[in-house]
Design a protein around this motif. Structure first.
Motif, PDB file in Angstrom:
ATOM      1  N   THR A  95       7.183  -1.281  -7.547  1.00 30.91           N
ATOM      2  CA  THR A  95       6.029  -1.030  -6.678  1.00 30.91           C
ATOM      3  C   THR A  95       4.726  -1.049  -7.460  1.00 30.91           C
ATOM      4  O   THR A  95       3.751  -1.685  -7.046  1.00 30.91           O
ATOM      5  CB  THR A  95       6.191   0.321  -5.955  1.00 30.91           C
ATOM      6  N   THR A 114      -0.206 -10.331   0.553  1.00 33.30           N
ATOM      7  CA  THR A 114      -0.466  -9.028   1.171  1.00 33.30           C
ATOM      8  C   THR A 114      -0.091  -9.054   2.654  1.00 33.30           C
ATOM      9  O   THR A 114       0.486  -8.091   3.178  1.00 33.30           O
ATOM     10  CB  THR A 114      -1.947  -8.647   1.018  1.00 33.30           C
ATOM     11  N   THR A 118       2.705  -6.749   4.570  1.00 35.43           N
ATOM     12  CA  THR A 118       2.359  -6.007   5.780  1.00 35.43           C
ATOM     13  C   THR A 118       3.274  -6.390   6.944  1.00 35.43           C
ATOM     14  O   THR A 118       3.684  -5.538   7.740  1.00 35.43           O
ATOM     15  CB  THR A 118       0.894  -6.264   6.162  1.00 35.43           C
ATOM     16  N   MET A 121       6.494  -4.523   7.284  1.00 37.54           N
ATOM     17  CA  MET A 121       6.423  -3.145   7.764  1.00 37.54           C
ATOM     18  C   MET A 121       6.777  -3.051   9.248  1.00 37.54           C
ATOM     19  O   MET A 121       7.217  -2.006   9.718  1.00 37.54           O
ATOM     20  CB  MET A 121       5.016  -2.574   7.535  1.00 37.54           C
ATOM     21  N   GLY A 153       9.091  -0.162  -1.061  1.00 34.18           N
ATOM     22  CA  GLY A 153       8.615   0.266   0.252  1.00 34.18           C
ATOM     23  C   GLY A 153       7.268  -0.368   0.545  1.00 34.18           C
ATOM     24  O   GLY A 153       6.316  -0.159  -0.214  1.00 34.18           O
ATOM     25  N   PRO A 154       7.148  -1.164   1.621  1.00 35.55           N
ATOM     26  CA  PRO A 154       5.870  -1.844   1.905  1.00 35.55           C
ATOM     27  C   PRO A 154       4.680  -0.895   2.014  1.00 35.55           C
ATOM     28  O   PRO A 154       3.599  -1.187   1.498  1.00 35.55           O
ATOM     29  CB  PRO A 154       6.142  -2.545   3.247  1.00 35.55           C
ATOM     30  N   TRP A 155       4.892   0.256   2.672  1.00 39.94           N
ATOM     31  CA  TRP A 155       3.782   1.200   2.820  1.00 39.94           C
ATOM     32  C   TRP A 155       3.358   1.745   1.461  1.00 39.94           C
ATOM     33  O   TRP A 155       2.162   1.812   1.155  1.00 39.94           O
ATOM     34  CB  TRP A 155       4.181   2.338   3.752  1.00 39.94           C
ATOM     35  N   ASN A 156       4.311   2.120   0.629  1.00 41.57           N
ATOM     36  CA  ASN A 156       3.975   2.621  -0.702  1.00 41.57           C
ATOM     37  C   ASN A 156       3.293   1.546  -1.537  1.00 41.57           C
ATOM     38  O   ASN A 156       2.397   1.849  -2.336  1.00 41.57           O
ATOM     39  CB  ASN A 156       5.246   3.099  -1.414  1.00 41.57           C
ATOM     40  N   ILE A 158       1.313  -0.834  -0.428  1.00 51.89           N
ATOM     41  CA  ILE A 158      -0.075  -0.952   0.030  1.00 51.89           C
ATOM     42  C   ILE A 158      -0.910   0.233  -0.448  1.00 51.89           C
ATOM     43  O   ILE A 158      -2.070   0.084  -0.853  1.00 51.89           O
ATOM     44  CB  ILE A 158      -0.111  -1.085   1.560  1.00 51.89           C
ATOM     45  N   VAL A 159      -0.313   1.427  -0.431  1.00 48.95           N
ATOM     46  CA  VAL A 159      -1.029   2.613  -0.927  1.00 48.95           C
ATOM     47  C   VAL A 159      -1.358   2.452  -2.411  1.00 48.95           C
ATOM     48  O   VAL A 159      -2.487   2.724  -2.851  1.00 48.95           O
ATOM     49  CB  VAL A 159      -0.190   3.883  -0.700  1.00 48.95           C
ATOM     50  N   SER A 162      -4.141  -0.077  -2.923  1.00 43.18           N
ATOM     51  CA  SER A 162      -5.448   0.505  -2.605  1.00 43.18           C
ATOM     52  C   SER A 162      -5.964   1.345  -3.769  1.00 43.18           C
ATOM     53  O   SER A 162      -7.164   1.339  -4.075  1.00 43.18           O
ATOM     54  CB  SER A 162      -5.349   1.358  -1.340  1.00 43.18           C
ATOM     55  N   GLY A 294      -3.835   7.257   0.592  1.00 41.67           N
ATOM     56  CA  GLY A 294      -3.330   6.520   1.741  1.00 41.67           C
ATOM     57  C   GLY A 294      -4.389   6.303   2.827  1.00 41.67           C
ATOM     58  O   GLY A 294      -4.253   5.419   3.653  1.00 41.67           O
TER      59      GLY A 294
END
Length: 298
Positions: A95, A114, A118, A121, A153-156, A158-159, A162, A294
Motif C-alpha cells: 500500500t 487512480t 477507485t 472500491m 485495500g483500495p480505500w487505504n 487512496i488515503v 492523499s 482520510g
C-alpha cells in the motif's frame, strides 16, 4: 460589568450543559462494554433475574472454563496472530509503495491508475470468480488464501496517496536524486522517515481488519487447525447454541443450557476484543490522524 458577569454566567451554563451531554453520551457507549465484562463472569441466573447492573453477582467462570478447554481456541489465537502479522506486513509494504508512486505527478498514466483503483472500491469480480481464482492459484486451505486476496485495500491506498500528495513535496524527492540516491534508496532513506504517521495508520487499519476477519477463512480454509480465532469462536457459538436447542429433558435443563450459552457469548466478546483494546491506547494518536488524513481531498 453586568454584561461581563452575564457573559461569564452564560459560558458556565454552556459548559455545564456540554459536560452533562458528553457524560451521558460516554455512559451510553461505555456501559454496554462494561456490562459485557461483568456479565461474562457472573452467574447466568443472576443476569436473567436482572441482578447484574453495576457489579457482578455470584461470580462464575463456567463460560470461560468451557472456552479455554477448547483446544482449537489456542490454535485459533496463534493462527490469527500469524495472519495478522504477516498480512499486515504485506499490506503496508504494497500500500505505501503504491500510494507513493501514485502521488508523484511525473508517473505516466497516474490518473488512469487512480481511476482503476477507485473503480475496484465499487465493483469486483464477485464471490465465485474470486474463489475460482484462488483455487487456480493453488491457495485453497493455506494461509495465503486469507492474506493475498486482501493484499491491498483500495480505500487505504487512496488515503495513503492523499497523505503523500499533501505532506511529502516533490522537491524532497528531487533533492535526494540530485544527491545521488536511486529511486528505491530515496524512498527508503528520505521519504519513509518523514512518513511514519501514515505507516502507523496503515498498520493499525490493516491489523484490526485482519484480527476481525473470518469470512475469507470460512470460504477458503477446510482444515480446522488453520482456522483463525474469529472463525473458531463463531463455530463454537453455533455449536453451543445447537447443543442448547437439542437438549432433551425438562424445561429447567434447557433453560440452564441456554444461560450457559449466553455466558459463553459474553466470554467470546471479551476474548476476541481484549488484544485490540489493549493495543488501541498506544496508537490512539495515529488513529485520530488517520481520520484527518482520510478527510483530505484526494
Amino acid at each position: 460589568m453586568k454584561r461581563k458577569k452575564l457573559h461569564i454566567s452564560s459560558n458556565r451554563i454552556f459548559d455545564l450543559v456540554n459536560y452533562t451531554l458528553l457524560f451521558f453520551m460516554a455512559a451510553a457507549v461505555l456501559y454496554p462494554l462494561y456490562f459485557v465484562v461483568i456479565a461474562s463472569f457472573s452467574d447466568p441466573n443472576a443476569i436473567y433475574a436482572g441482578e447484574v447492573i453495576f457489579l457482578p453477582k455470584k461470580v462464575s467462570f463456567e463460560g470461560y472454563q468451557m472456552l479455554f478447554d477448547e483446544q482449537l481456541l489456542w490454535s485459533g489465537y496463534w493462527n490469527t496472530i500469524r495472519y495478522t502479522v504477516i498480512g499486515t506486513l504485506i499490506n503496508v509494504v504494497l500500500t505505501v509503495c503504491a500510494a507513493y508512486a501514485l502521488s508523484r505527478r511525473k508517473l505516466p498514466g497516474r490518473k488512469g491508475l487512480t481511476l482503476f483503483v477507485t473503480f475496484t472500491m465499487f465493483f469486483n469480480g464477485g464471490l465465485i470468480s474470486t474463489y475460482l481464482l484462488v483455487q487456480k492459484m493453488g491457495m485453497i486451505n493455506s494461509m495465503w488464501a486469507v492474506i493475498f486476496p486482501v493484499a491491498v485495500g483500495p480505500w487505504n491506498l487512496i488515503v495513503a496517496r492523499s497523505f503523500f500528495e499533501t505532506t511529502v513535496p516533490e522537491e524532497l524527492h528531487e533533492v535526494a536524486c540530485i544527491d545521488g540516491c536511486s529511486e528505491i534508496r530515496a524512498f527508503i532513506s528520505v521519504i519513509l522517515p518523514v512518513s511514519k504517521a501514515i505507516v502507523a495508520i496503515m498498520v493499525l487499519f490493516y491489523a484490526v481488519s485482519h484480527w476481525n476477519s473470518y469470512f475469507n477463512a470460512m470460504l477458503y480454509l477446510t482444515d480446522e487447525e488453520l482456522y483463525p480465532l474469529q472463525l473458531v469462536l463463531r463455530n463454537l457459538l453455533i455449536q453451543t447454541d445447537m447443543t442448547a436447542m437439542s437438549t432433551s429433558g425438562d424445561m429447567t435443563s434447557l433453560a440452564q443450557q441456554q444461560r450457559i450459552a449466553d455466558q459463553i457469548k459474553y466470554g467470546v466478546i471479551i476474548i476476541s476484543s481484549v488484544p485490540v483494546l489493549a493495543m488501541y491506547p498506544f496508537v490512539q494518536k495515529y488513529f485520530a490522524q488517520g481520520v484527518t488524513i482520510g478527510a483530505i481531498k484526494g
